[in-house]
Design a protein around this motif. Structure first.
Motif, PDB file in Angstrom:
ATOM      1  N   LEU A 161       0.825  -1.206   0.000  1.00 17.46           N
ATOM      2  CA  LEU A 161       0.000   0.000   0.000  1.00 17.46           C
ATOM      3  C   LEU A 161       0.860   1.258   0.000  1.00 17.46           C
ATOM      4  CD1 LEU A 161      -2.929   1.120   0.210  1.00 17.46           C
ATOM      5  CD2 LEU A 161      -2.620   1.119   2.696  1.00 17.46           C
ATOM      6  N   GLN A 162       0.481   2.216  -0.860  1.00 19.92           N
ATOM      7  CA  GLN A 162       1.193   3.482  -0.993  1.00 19.92           C
ATOM      8  C   GLN A 162       0.252   4.653  -0.770  1.00 19.92           C
ATOM      9  OE1 GLN A 162       4.558   3.633  -1.566  1.00 19.92           O
ATOM     10  NE2 GLN A 162       4.575   1.386  -1.489  1.00 19.92           N
ATOM     11  N   ALA A 163       0.820   5.785  -0.439  1.00 23.64           N
ATOM     12  CA  ALA A 163       0.030   7.007  -0.285  1.00 23.64           C
ATOM     13  C   ALA A 163      -0.715   7.302  -1.578  1.00 23.64           C
ATOM     14  CB  ALA A 163       0.942   8.171   0.077  1.00 23.64           C
ATOM     15  N   GLY A 164      -1.958   7.743  -1.443  1.00 24.33           N
ATOM     16  CA  GLY A 164      -2.764   8.101  -2.598  1.00 24.33           C
ATOM     17  C   GLY A 164      -3.558   6.955  -3.189  1.00 24.33           C
ATOM     18  N   GLN A 165      -3.304   5.724  -2.755  1.00 20.34           N
ATOM     19  CA  GLN A 165      -4.055   4.594  -3.293  1.00 20.34           C
ATOM     20  C   GLN A 165      -5.406   4.463  -2.607  1.00 20.34           C
ATOM     21  OE1 GLN A 165      -1.323   1.201  -2.998  1.00 20.34           O
ATOM     22  NE2 GLN A 165      -0.729   1.517  -5.138  1.00 20.34           N
ATOM     23  N   ARG A 166      -6.278   3.700  -3.262  1.00 22.83           N
ATOM     24  CA  ARG A 166      -7.628   3.456  -2.753  1.00 22.83           C
ATOM     25  C   ARG A 166      -7.678   2.036  -2.194  1.00 22.83           C
ATOM     26  NH1 ARG A 166     -11.721   6.686  -5.178  1.00 22.83           N
ATOM     27  NH2 ARG A 166     -13.106   4.885  -5.566  1.00 22.83           N
ATOM     28  N   VAL A 167      -8.069   1.906  -0.924  1.00 23.36           N
ATOM     29  CA  VAL A 167      -8.088   0.604  -0.271  1.00 23.36           C
ATOM     30  C   VAL A 167      -9.438   0.383   0.396  1.00 23.36           C
ATOM     31  CG1 VAL A 167      -7.038   1.546   1.847  1.00 23.36           C
ATOM     32  CG2 VAL A 167      -6.923  -0.912   1.394  1.00 23.36           C
ATOM     33  N   LEU A 168      -9.925  -0.848   0.300  1.00 21.31           N
ATOM     34  CA  LEU A 168     -11.149  -1.267   0.987  1.00 21.31           C
ATOM     35  C   LEU A 168     -10.760  -2.256   2.076  1.00 21.31           C
ATOM     36  CD1 LEU A 168     -14.232  -1.660   1.380  1.00 21.31           C
ATOM     37  CD2 LEU A 168     -14.150  -3.365  -0.469  1.00 21.31           C
ATOM     38  N   ILE A 169     -11.208  -1.988   3.296  1.00 16.92           N
ATOM     39  CA  ILE A 169     -10.923  -2.853   4.436  1.00 16.92           C
ATOM     40  C   ILE A 169     -12.229  -3.452   4.932  1.00 16.92           C
ATOM     41  CG2 ILE A 169     -10.080  -2.920   6.814  1.00 16.92           C
ATOM     42  CD1 ILE A 169      -8.198  -0.565   5.941  1.00 16.92           C
ATOM     43  N   HIS A 170     -12.319  -4.774   4.865  1.00 17.03           N
ATOM     44  CA  HIS A 170     -13.513  -5.474   5.352  1.00 17.03           C
ATOM     45  C   HIS A 170     -13.388  -5.755   6.844  1.00 17.03           C
ATOM     46  CE1 HIS A 170     -15.506  -5.976   1.545  1.00 17.03           C
ATOM     47  NE2 HIS A 170     -14.461  -6.590   1.001  1.00 17.03           N
ATOM     48  N   GLY A 171     -14.548  -5.797   7.519  1.00 15.22           N
ATOM     49  CA  GLY A 171     -14.539  -6.053   8.960  1.00 15.22           C
ATOM     50  C   GLY A 171     -13.808  -4.975   9.723  1.00 15.22           C
ATOM     51  N   ALA A 172     -14.094  -3.729   9.413  1.00 13.74           N
ATOM     52  CA  ALA A 172     -13.281  -2.615   9.890  1.00 13.74           C
ATOM     53  C   ALA A 172     -13.441  -2.302  11.370  1.00 13.74           C
ATOM     54  CB  ALA A 172     -13.580  -1.356   9.075  1.00 13.74           C
ATOM     55  N   ALA A 173     -14.439  -2.882  12.033  1.00 15.23           N
ATOM     56  CA  ALA A 173     -14.574  -2.669  13.476  1.00 15.23           C
ATOM     57  C   ALA A 173     -13.978  -3.818  14.276  1.00 15.23           C
ATOM     58  CB  ALA A 173     -16.047  -2.492  13.853  1.00 15.23           C
ATOM     59  N   GLY A 174     -13.477  -4.839  13.584  1.00 14.83           N
ATOM     60  CA  GLY A 174     -12.924  -6.001  14.264  1.00 14.83           C
ATOM     61  C   GLY A 174     -11.520  -5.765  14.778  1.00 14.83           C
ATOM     62  N   GLY A 175     -10.958  -6.805  15.399  1.00 17.10           N
ATOM     63  CA  GLY A 175      -9.650  -6.675  16.017  1.00 17.10           C
ATOM     64  C   GLY A 175      -8.563  -6.269  15.049  1.00 17.10           C
ATOM     65  N   VAL A 176      -8.478  -6.935  13.904  1.00 17.03           N
ATOM     66  CA  VAL A 176      -7.503  -6.572  12.877  1.00 17.03           C
ATOM     67  C   VAL A 176      -7.983  -5.368  12.087  1.00 17.03           C
ATOM     68  CG1 VAL A 176      -6.364  -7.341  10.762  1.00 17.03           C
ATOM     69  CG2 VAL A 176      -6.572  -8.907  12.701  1.00 17.03           C
ATOM     70  N   GLY A 177      -9.250  -5.367  11.732  1.00 16.42           N
ATOM     71  CA  GLY A 177      -9.780  -4.338  10.845  1.00 16.42           C
ATOM     72  C   GLY A 177      -9.649  -2.934  11.379  1.00 16.42           C
ATOM     73  N   HIS A 178      -9.915  -2.716  12.669  1.00 17.79           N
ATOM     74  CA  HIS A 178      -9.879  -1.338  13.177  1.00 17.79           C
ATOM     75  C   HIS A 178      -8.458  -0.794  13.202  1.00 17.79           C
ATOM     76  CE1 HIS A 178      -8.648  -2.857  17.151  1.00 17.79           C
ATOM     77  NE2 HIS A 178      -8.577  -1.617  17.610  1.00 17.79           N
ATOM     78  N   LEU A 179      -7.472  -1.681  13.337  1.00 16.84           N
ATOM     79  CA  LEU A 179      -6.082  -1.234  13.256  1.00 16.84           C
ATOM     80  C   LEU A 179      -5.656  -1.046  11.810  1.00 16.84           C
ATOM     81  CD1 LEU A 179      -4.732  -3.556  16.063  1.00 16.84           C
ATOM     82  CD2 LEU A 179      -4.999  -1.073  16.185  1.00 16.84           C
ATOM     83  N   ALA A 180      -6.172  -1.878  10.910  1.00 13.82           N
ATOM     84  CA  ALA A 180      -5.869  -1.724   9.482  1.00 13.82           C
ATOM     85  C   ALA A 180      -6.367  -0.383   8.955  1.00 13.82           C
ATOM     86  CB  ALA A 180      -6.478  -2.875   8.690  1.00 13.82           C
ATOM     87  N   VAL A 181      -7.550   0.046   9.385  1.00 13.26           N
ATOM     88  CA  VAL A 181      -8.076   1.350   8.962  1.00 13.26           C
ATOM     89  C   VAL A 181      -7.101   2.454   9.354  1.00 13.26           C
ATOM     90  CG1 VAL A 181      -9.872   3.072   9.422  1.00 13.26           C
ATOM     91  CG2 VAL A 181     -10.512   0.691   8.961  1.00 13.26           C
TER      92      VAL A 181
END
Length: 328
Positions: A161-181
């Protein structure tokens, strides 16, 4: 003659307990196969340290291991202890760890699969642990390592992942997901995220640009021309995600990726991977925590004696963030 560099030592005080309470697995099955047992206190050698665990988190991999659904832990390795991340204090150090750590230091770690973190005392290698951020308590720190390392390695190492890219994070409130966001936001990406109705405002508050209610909206109608999808769900969610990714983009899954579907859509997928301990990367995460750029959500903590309720809540309760066991 015995090599003096391999002799265990006990620098500092005698361990507070004569035995280590440990979440112990002797056979695969449902959660009722887990037991709290007293096990011998291990001894550190070489560059290892003995950590007095103050808190350890529960992760989906734990109940998958208990059910025999996690290939790296086959039946011929039974019995063993569960848990991969912890926070605590240095109790004793091996002969080669003197210059790095001392008794009483507060540390957190993501440890290898050959040991279990859900125990009063755990031997941790110097390549696995990092000093705890000064602004964190043990429960919050214990919730970080595995989940944050999964997000870090998935997004930045495997996904590039680089600055300016578009990313979709699934399960964004979960243990991994909220940190990934939060990591994706820090990296400078445009962040799309899926979450349940009750978690939409929370996911916005941690940095998602666009939050999609997966129960009432089709994410593929909102998140398009993506450079990267971070998939924590698998199944139908993963299958539908390929159509959101631009040709040449990437899908990183914490589960098994569908390589055939990826090829049909012109999407890159890294082969099946598992997060690995890496003190240098955990150190970078610690800096973000210290600065307040990254924060962890602890849904609930349980004393280790209530491990059964803790595991059932983590597995079945769909908590926001992480579930933690306390061992004080």
């Amino acid at each position: 003659m015995t090599d003096p560099d391999t002799l265990p030592i006990t620098e500092g005080e005698r361990p507070e307990r004569d035995a280590a309470r440990t979440i112990w697995l002797e056979r695969f099955g449902d959660l009722d196969v887990l037991h709290l047992q007293d096990r011998p206190v291990p001894q550190p050698v070489d560059d290892e340290v003995l950590v007095r665990v103050r808190a350890a988190s529960i992760n989906p991999v734990d109940w998958k291991i208990a059910a025999g659904q996690y290939p790296p832990k086959p039946a011929d390795q039974l019995p063993f202890a569960l848990g991969r991340d912890l926070a605590g204090t240095i109790e004793a150090v091996g002969t080669r760890a003197h210059n790095m750590l001392s008794h009483g230091d507060r540390v957190f770690a993501f440890i290898g699969q050959d040991r279990g973190a859900q125990s009063d005392y755990v031997v941790v290698r110097a390549t696995e642990l990092v000093a705890m951020p000064g602004n964190m308590d043990f429960e919050s720190a214990a919730a970080i390592p595995l989940a944050a390392m999964t997000a870090w390695q998935g997004l930045l190492v495997h996904g590039g992942l680089q600055a300016g890219q578009r990313v979709l994070i699934h399960g964004a409130a979960g243990g991994v997901g909220h940190l990934a966001v939060q990591i994706a936001r820090w990296k400078g990406a445009t962040v799309f995220a899926t979450a349940g109705t009750d978690d939409l405002d929370y996911v916005r508050s941690i940095g998602a640009d666009t939050v999609i209610d997966y129960k009432n909206e089709r994410f593929e109608d909102v998140a398009t021309e993506l450079d990267l999808v971070f998939d924590t769900q698998g199944g139908e969610t993963q299958a539908r995600s390929f159509g959101c990714i631009r040709p040449g983009g990437c899908l990183v899954s914490t589960l098994e990726p569908d390589e055939q579907a990826a090829a049909e859509h012109g999407v890159r997928v890294p082969p099946r991977w598992h997060a690995e301990p890496n003190a240098a990367q955990l150190g970078e995460i610690a800096k973000l925590l210290e600065a307040g750029t990254l924060r962890v959500e602890v849904a609930r903590s349980f004393p280790i004696e209530e491990f059964d309720a803790a595991y059932r809540f983590a597995r079945d309760g769909h908590p926001r963030g992480k579930v933690v066991l306390t061992l004080d």
